[in-house]
Design a protein around this motif. Structure first.
Motif, PDB file in Angstrom:
ATOM      1  N   VAL A 233       0.857  -0.986  -0.602  1.00 27.71           N
ATOM      2  CA  VAL A 233      -0.198   0.388  -0.564  1.00 27.71           C
ATOM      3  C   VAL A 233       0.505   0.931  -0.405  1.00 27.71           C
ATOM      4  O   VAL A 233       0.564   2.432  -0.938  1.00 27.71           O
ATOM      5  CB  VAL A 233      -1.167  -0.226   1.235  1.00 27.71           C
ATOM      6  CG1 VAL A 233      -1.494   1.217   1.402  1.00 27.71           C
ATOM      7  CG2 VAL A 233      -2.139  -0.607   0.850  1.00 27.71           C
ATOM      8  N   GLU A 234       1.758   1.424   0.511  1.00 26.82           N
ATOM      9  CA  GLU A 234       2.887   2.333   0.742  1.00 26.82           C
ATOM     10  C   GLU A 234       3.387   2.517  -0.588  1.00 26.82           C
ATOM     11  O   GLU A 234       3.809   3.538  -1.006  1.00 26.82           O
ATOM     12  CB  GLU A 234       3.466   1.991   1.889  1.00 26.82           C
ATOM     13  CG  GLU A 234       3.136   2.336   3.223  1.00 26.82           C
ATOM     14  CD  GLU A 234       3.925   2.015   4.547  1.00 26.82           C
ATOM     15  OE1 GLU A 234       4.809   2.590   4.703  1.00 26.82           O
ATOM     16  OE2 GLU A 234       4.853   0.728   4.308  1.00 26.82           O
ATOM     17  N   ASN A 235       4.145   1.090  -1.092  1.00 26.14           N
ATOM     18  CA  ASN A 235       4.663   1.156  -2.780  1.00 26.14           C
ATOM     19  C   ASN A 235       3.493   1.930  -3.809  1.00 26.14           C
ATOM     20  O   ASN A 235       4.529   2.915  -4.429  1.00 26.14           O
ATOM     21  CB  ASN A 235       5.588   0.153  -2.794  1.00 26.14           C
ATOM     22  CG  ASN A 235       6.398  -0.337  -2.552  1.00 26.14           C
ATOM     23  OD1 ASN A 235       7.356   0.420  -2.116  1.00 26.14           O
ATOM     24  ND2 ASN A 235       6.804  -1.607  -1.529  1.00 26.14           N
ATOM     25  N   THR A 236       2.337   2.323  -3.514  1.00 32.40           N
ATOM     26  CA  THR A 236       1.904   2.145  -4.705  1.00 32.40           C
ATOM     27  C   THR A 236       1.285   3.397  -4.063  1.00 32.40           C
ATOM     28  O   THR A 236       0.641   4.450  -4.721  1.00 32.40           O
ATOM     29  CB  THR A 236       0.450   1.463  -4.699  1.00 32.40           C
ATOM     30  OG1 THR A 236      -0.391   1.298  -3.613  1.00 32.40           O
ATOM     31  CG2 THR A 236       0.352  -0.331  -5.142  1.00 32.40           C
ATOM     32  N   GLY A 237       1.268   4.213  -3.454  1.00 37.33           N
ATOM     33  CA  GLY A 237       0.598   5.240  -2.940  1.00 37.33           C
ATOM     34  C   GLY A 237      -0.310   5.770  -2.143  1.00 37.33           C
ATOM     35  O   GLY A 237      -0.939   7.130  -2.378  1.00 37.33           O
TER      36      GLY A 237
END
Length: 491
Positions: A233-237
């Motif tokens: 979720v963090e990597n996808t923003g």
């Protein structure tokens, strides 16, 4: 990817001087050069592929054909024979015409006035109003189920969001404030005319503490060691986890660098969450203040997801400028909002046919608590004169995106229709302008006045009676204009 060995190859021309001296194929300089050329070619291939994929988003229809005919004519456009609701919340008036030049409203003229060389659009006595504004919309996450959003390729997520952006515009919503998600690329594509959609005021990733409302990890993902990779979720923003002032500063500054017009922080629990209870208070005041200071240094503001009095008051003391939700607010919290000039962004969480369905008793109980609080919140906002914005917060619910206009119309149980329509146009436009120097669209939105953006709707409806006409935009919205460009015309 292969490269030609002949001298006409771009790669050969670049490496020619190197070959003249020695074989440098494995040198650091050559490897960096190879990487740059490959990235450039890949980027061009990606952009070409995206253009091809976005081609199907065009809407061939009689309405679009009429819109195209208007768009191809660069002369000023004079809208005449209309009833004008200007976004102020006052009654519609007659005897006025609206002149559009380029992307802006040039003037409001008497009905008897003529304009040389202007095209004339007869509105047939119908209602002319500003484009609608939703100040709590999730551009990337509204029209896709949560499990799909968390597991699908990012490209698929963008394609779904682009299609929904087009539908959002065709419902009459010409501007949205995105309340969290990787909307930057879609905003750019809309601004550049690659796809149709509303103006987007992006917040970027939601900033959450560990165990906060933006922490979408599973229990099996814990604990995370220092220096461990970011979650999916963090990597996808979608969201970023930050603990402590230093991490909050970093994550907020990252979103500002990416182009956020305002920042979204999670200051309390929620209904949909699996692990953070509704009554929890999140982020310390020092952490919230760090985010506020970072945003303030960029001349914009922080909005917070929060429901409870404790969380609301902590956020306001930290300098937050807009409370999102807040349905459990008490009198003291609402007075503090008013006294500190803080906005209240409310949504119609009424546990009705437009609500999310939860299978477990715990979340159903939280939903009921928020629904009961919603009724009280609208009463308190009006009692204390708090500046109130309107939004929907449709999230992970493809079925509900079509209800966007209906979720405005049904709030006439709390407001008279003209006041409510003013909230979804002129008042929401003022809230968008709170982003100050980070405002991607400087100028008046939600108003029909000289100099304002030419975002206009022509509708079959009477806002002095009700707003039911907004619940069926396909039938009742006869003209949709954004930026002076007509996207629908069935007049």
């Amino acid at each position: 990817m292969t490269y030609r060995s002949d001298s006409s190859s771009p790669f050969s021309r670049i490496l020619g001087p190197l070959r003249a001296r020695q074989c440098a194929c494995h040198s650091a300089q050559c490897q960096r050069l190879h990487q740059r050329v490959t990235e450039d070619l890949s980027r061009r291939h990606f952009l070409g592929g995206m253009a091809a994929m976005l081609a199907p988003f065009a809407l061939p229809s009689a309405a679009m054909a009429a819109a195209t005919a208007l768009a191809d004519d660069a002369r000023p456009l004079l809208l005449t024979n209309l009833r004008l609701f200007d976004g102020s919340g006052t009654a519609a008036r007659e005897g006025v015409q609206v002149l559009v030049k380029g992307k802006r409203i040039a003037d409001l003229l008497p009905a008897s006035a003529t304009v040389a060389d202007a095209r004339v659009l007869d509105c047939q006595g119908k209602l002319l109003l500003p484009g609608l504004i939703d100040v709590h919309w999730h551009t990337m996450l509204a029209a896709i189920p949560q499990m799909t959003a968390m597991t699908a390729d990012l490209g698929y997520l963008y394609l779904v969001a682009a299609k929904e952006a087009q539908r959002t515009l065709m419902r009459g919503f010409t501007s949205v404030r995105d309340a969290g998600g990787p909307a930057f690329a879609l905003k750019r594509a809309i601004d550049e005319g690659l796809v149709d959609g509303p103006r987007i005021y992006p917040s970027g990733a939601m900033i959450s503490q560990t165990s906060g409302h933006g922490d979408f990890r599973l229990r099996s993902d814990l604990p995370r060691a220092d220096g461990a990779p970011l979650s999916l979720v963090e990597n996808t923003g979608v969201a970023m986890i930050a603990d402590g002032e230093a991490q909050v500063l970093r994550r907020v500054r990252e979103q500002l660098m990416l182009g956020a017009s305002q920042i979204k922080m999670m200051a309390g629990g929620g209904v949909a969450s699996l692990y953070d209870p509704l009554d929890s208070t999140q982020f310390t005041e020092r952490e919230l203040r760090a985010g506020v200071e970072a945003a303030s240094d960029w001349n914009t503001y922080v909005m917070t997801h929060v429901y409870t009095p404790k969380g609301i008051q902590r956020a306001i003391h930290a300098g937050v400028k807009c409370i999102e939700h807040g349905q459990l607010a008490d009198e003291a919290s609402v007075r503090l909002m008013r006294d500190q000039d803080v906005w209240w962004s409310l949504q119609p969480f009424l546990q009705d046919e437009d609500s999310n369905a939860y299978p477990d008793a715990e979340r159903q109980a939280s939903q009921k608590q928020v629904a009961e609080g919603t009724v009280q919140a609208y009463a308190l906002a009006q009692k204390h004169g708090v500046k109130t914005g309107w939004g929907t917060d449709i999230l992970f619910n493809p079925r509900n995106t079509a209800t966007q206009g209906r979720q405005l119309a049904k709030l006439t149980r709390f407001y008279d229709p003209l006041t409510l329509l003013g909230q979804a146009t002129g008042v929401n436009g003022e809230l968008l302008a709170l982003s100050g120097e980070r405002n991607p669209y400087p100028g008046a939105l939600g108003r029909i006045a000289p100099g304002a953006w030419a975002d206009l709707l022509v509708a079959d409806g009477d806002p002095s009676a009700n707003l039911d006409f907004l619940a069926d935009p396909d039938k009742n919205l006869r003209l949709i204009m954004k930026d002076g460009k007509v996207h629908k015309n069935t007049l």
